[in-house]
Every structure is written in C-alpha cells, then in structure tokens.
Design a protein around this motif. Structure first.
Motif, short mmCIF file in Angstrom:
data_model
loop_
_atom_site.label_atom_id
_atom_site.label_comp_id
_atom_site.label_asym_id
_atom_site.label_seq_id
_atom_site.Cartn_x
_atom_site.Cartn_y
_atom_site.Cartn_z
N ALA A 169 0.82 -1.21 0.00
CA ALA A 169 0.00 0.00 0.00
C ALA A 169 0.86 1.27 0.00
O ALA A 169 1.88 1.34 0.69
N ILE A 170 0.46 2.24 -0.79
CA ILE A 170 1.13 3.54 -0.79
C ILE A 170 0.14 4.68 -0.49
O ILE A 170 0.55 5.82 -0.30
N VAL A 171 -1.15 4.36 -0.43
CA VAL A 171 -2.18 5.34 -0.08
C VAL A 171 -2.79 4.92 1.25
O VAL A 171 -3.21 3.77 1.40
N GLY A 172 -2.81 5.84 2.21
CA GLY A 172 -3.25 5.48 3.55
C GLY A 172 -4.50 6.19 4.00
O GLY A 172 -5.07 7.02 3.28
N THR A 173 -4.93 5.86 5.20
CA THR A 173 -6.09 6.46 5.83
C THR A 173 -5.75 6.78 7.29
O THR A 173 -4.83 6.18 7.86
N PRO A 174 -6.46 7.72 7.92
CA PRO A 174 -6.20 8.01 9.33
C PRO A 174 -6.39 6.76 10.18
O PRO A 174 -7.40 6.07 10.05
N PRO A 175 -5.45 6.44 11.05
CA PRO A 175 -5.56 5.22 11.84
C PRO A 175 -6.49 5.39 13.03
O PRO A 175 -6.71 6.52 13.51
N SER A 176 -7.04 4.30 13.51
CA SER A 176 -7.71 4.35 14.81
C SER A 176 -6.63 4.46 15.88
O SER A 176 -5.49 4.01 15.68
N ILE A 177 -6.96 5.07 17.01
CA ILE A 177 -5.98 5.30 18.07
C ILE A 177 -6.40 4.55 19.32
O ILE A 177 -7.55 4.66 19.77
N GLY A 178 -5.46 3.79 19.88
CA GLY A 178 -5.73 3.09 21.12
C GLY A 178 -5.79 4.03 22.31
O GLY A 178 -5.39 5.20 22.22
N ASP A 179 -6.25 3.53 23.44
CA ASP A 179 -6.43 4.38 24.62
C ASP A 179 -5.12 4.98 25.13
O ASP A 179 -5.08 6.18 25.46
N ILE A 180 -4.06 4.18 25.19
CA ILE A 180 -2.80 4.69 25.74
C ILE A 180 -2.16 5.71 24.80
O ILE A 180 -1.78 6.82 25.25
N PRO A 181 -2.02 5.42 23.50
CA PRO A 181 -1.48 6.46 22.63
C PRO A 181 -2.35 7.72 22.59
O PRO A 181 -1.82 8.83 22.43
N LEU A 182 -3.65 7.56 22.76
CA LEU A 182 -4.52 8.74 22.80
C LEU A 182 -4.17 9.61 24.00
O LEU A 182 -4.05 10.84 23.88
N LEU A 183 -3.98 9.00 25.15
CA LEU A 183 -3.62 9.77 26.35
C LEU A 183 -2.27 10.46 26.19
O LEU A 183 -2.09 11.61 26.60
N VAL A 184 -1.32 9.78 25.59
CA VAL A 184 0.00 10.38 25.37
C VAL A 184 -0.11 11.53 24.36
O VAL A 184 0.46 12.61 24.56
N GLY A 187 -1.74 14.44 26.07
CA GLY A 187 -0.82 15.08 26.99
C GLY A 187 0.20 15.93 26.26
O GLY A 187 0.51 17.05 26.68
N TYR A 188 0.72 15.41 25.16
CA TYR A 188 1.67 16.18 24.36
C TYR A 188 1.01 17.43 23.79
O TYR A 188 1.60 18.52 23.80
N SER A 189 -0.20 17.29 23.30
CA SER A 189 -0.92 18.44 22.74
C SER A 189 -1.12 19.53 23.79
O SER A 189 -0.90 20.71 23.53
N TYR A 190 -1.51 19.12 24.98
CA TYR A 190 -1.82 20.06 26.05
C TYR A 190 -0.56 20.77 26.54
O TYR A 190 -0.54 21.99 26.73
N ASP A 191 0.51 20.02 26.72
CA ASP A 191 1.74 20.59 27.27
C ASP A 191 2.55 21.37 26.24
O ASP A 191 3.34 22.24 26.60
N ASP A 192 2.36 21.06 24.96
CA ASP A 192 3.22 21.63 23.94
C ASP A 192 2.69 22.96 23.39
O ASP A 192 3.40 23.64 22.66
N PRO A 201 -4.65 20.33 18.11
CA PRO A 201 -3.95 19.42 19.03
C PRO A 201 -2.81 18.68 18.32
O PRO A 201 -3.04 17.75 17.55
N ARG A 202 -1.60 19.11 18.60
CA ARG A 202 -0.46 18.64 17.82
C ARG A 202 -0.27 17.13 17.89
O ARG A 202 0.07 16.49 16.90
N GLY A 203 -0.48 16.55 19.07
CA GLY A 203 -0.32 15.11 19.19
C GLY A 203 -1.28 14.34 18.30
O GLY A 203 -0.90 13.32 17.68
N LEU A 204 -2.53 14.79 18.21
CA LEU A 204 -3.50 14.13 17.34
C LEU A 204 -3.13 14.34 15.87
O LEU A 204 -3.27 13.44 15.05
N LEU A 205 -2.66 15.54 15.55
CA LEU A 205 -2.24 15.81 14.18
C LEU A 205 -1.04 14.94 13.79
O LEU A 205 -0.96 14.43 12.67
N TYR A 206 -0.11 14.75 14.72
CA TYR A 206 1.05 13.91 14.42
C TYR A 206 0.66 12.46 14.20
O TYR A 206 1.38 11.71 13.54
N LEU A 207 -0.48 12.05 14.74
CA LEU A 207 -1.02 10.72 14.45
C LEU A 207 -2.02 10.77 13.29
O LEU A 207 -2.80 9.84 13.10
#
Length: 254
Positions: A169-184, A187-192, A201-207
């Motif tokens: 695959a070379i074309v992707g889609t936004p992934p689902s996010i698990g509970d722990i990576p969501l919290l991280v 947290g990164y979005s809030y603190d940054d 929210p930068r952390g969500l955008l980076y995912l």
C-alpha cells in the motif's frame, strides 16, 4: 537520514526503555546493549548505530512527552503492538526534523482538503522533500538510492501505526488510536501548546487525525479518570484532572 538506518523498531525500543528503567543511565544501558547485541545485528558498529538512533529519540524527548523511565509502564499498558508504535512514533517525530517536516506537509494536505491527502508514493514523497529548504538556504540533496530508502523507512513507520494497510500500500487512511497512545497524544498536545491547543492538538495531528474525529477523541479521553471537561465562566474546557501524565503512576486510565 536516520530513518534509512532503522524505523520504529518497537520491540528494541521497548527493550531500551526497560534497560533504562533498570539501570537509570544511558551509559550503563549502552554497555548492556552492546554486550548482549540487543540490536540483533552481527557487528558492534551496527549495534551502536541502532543504539544511537533509538536512544536519541528517547533521551532527547522534551518534557511534553513522558520520560523514558515511564515508558516501560506505558508500553506495557498498550493493548497492541500498533498502540506501542503510535506512542513511539511521537518520540520519532519530535526528534527527527526530516520526519517532522514530512508529517507537517501531510497535515497540510489533509487540512487543505486534498482528494488523496495520504499518498505516500515515492513520487509524492520526493516532491515534498525537494521543497525542503534548510535554515542556511541549502536544499534537500541526497542520492536517489538514499532517498528511496528513506521513503521506504517512512512508509514502514506508517504501516506500524496503522496508516498504511500492508507492504504494497502507498495510499493510507487516518488510523484508529488506542487508549494509551490517545492519552499520550493528548498530553503532548496540552503541554506543547498555549491555551488554544484544542484548536490544533499537535499530538493528534502527528497521528494524522482529521478534525472531524477530534470531538470523538476528546469525549473518549474525558471518559477516563485522567481528563475532564470543566465549565469555566460558561466556557467548556478539556483539561487533565492532575498533570497530563499523572495516570502513569496513579493506577491507569479507567
């Protein structure tokens, strides 16, 4: 071009975090890593190279991400290997300027409403890289073979975090996010960011999460015991109940 040397290497990065948790300093970790060939490579030089790349991501992480000493507990709480990869990808993006540049470009494509924002073909990636201009005015200039290895390394990261489905695959889609990576990521979005962090929210955008998913993700994180919605003078705000990563040592997220 560190991504040409190794991708996320989730298992090895987790081993390094565990060693750091046991020994408390990177010099001791390096000795154990080299002696036991934790990298799984046949030579000392290649083992040291992987160690350098992976530890750079962990030991140089900003205070806006969990400390490396907390990572063993965080990764252990992850439900899947993909969840672990999503957590570790934030450390990669923050540490690696070239990866961060490419991610920002794809965030821009997403926000601009491209018909196929997540086209990760060599052709598209090369166009993005060729637009890069360094602070000294120089431009991206690497051998074709090196650039192609970097593109494959970039796609390997995207496969591990769930953006690309498989090797072909070379074309992707936004992934689902698990509970722990969501919290991280939250947290990164809030603190940054500043008080307007929730607008981007930068952390969500980076995912690579599109804006139409944010409300659902905000509701999910508010349903844990780590975050809450607070009504301040008629303004509903989302914020950590304590500090963004207190859940790591306060018995989890339920």
């Amino acid at each position: 071009m560190d991504l040409t040397r190794c991708g996320l290497l989730v298992t090895r990065a987790e081993e390094l975090a565990q060693l750091y948790g046991e020994h408390g300093n990177w010099n001791d970790v390096k000795g154990v890593w080299i002696d036991e060939r934790r990298s799984g490579r046949s030579t000392k030089d290649s083992s040291q190279d992987i160690f350098r790349v992976l530890t750079s991501r962990l030991k140089n992480a900003p205070a806006t991400l969990p400390n490396a000493s907390d990572l063993p507990s965080i990764l252990d709480d992850c439900a899947t290997s993909r969840d672990k990869a999503q957590v570790l990808s934030l450390y990669l993006i923050v540490d690696d300027p070239l990866v961060r540049y490419a991610i920002h470009e794809y965030i821009g494509r997403l926000e601009a409403g491209y018909e196929t924002p997540f086209d990760f073909s060599n052709e598209t990636l090369k166009k993005i890289l060729n637009r890069l201009e360094y602070a000294d005015g120089s431009t991206f200039d690497y051998a074709e073979s090196t650039t192609e290895r970097w593109c494959e390394g970039f796609r390997s990261v995207l496969r591990e975090i769930g953006v690309l489905e498989n090797q072909q695959a070379i074309v992707g889609t936004p992934p689902s996010i698990g509970d722990i990576p969501l919290l991280v990521a939250m947290g990164y979005s809030y603190d940054d960011s500043n008080d307007d962090w929730i607008e981007a929210p930068r952390g969500l955008l980076y995912l690579l999460q599109p804006e139409n998913r944010w409300e659902e993700l905000f509701d999910r994180v508010a349903a844990t015991n780590a975050w809450e919605f607070v009504n301040l003078h008629g303004d509903l705000r989302l914020q950590p109940i304590s500090n963004p990563y207190s859940w790591v040592t306060n018995g989890g997220t339920e």
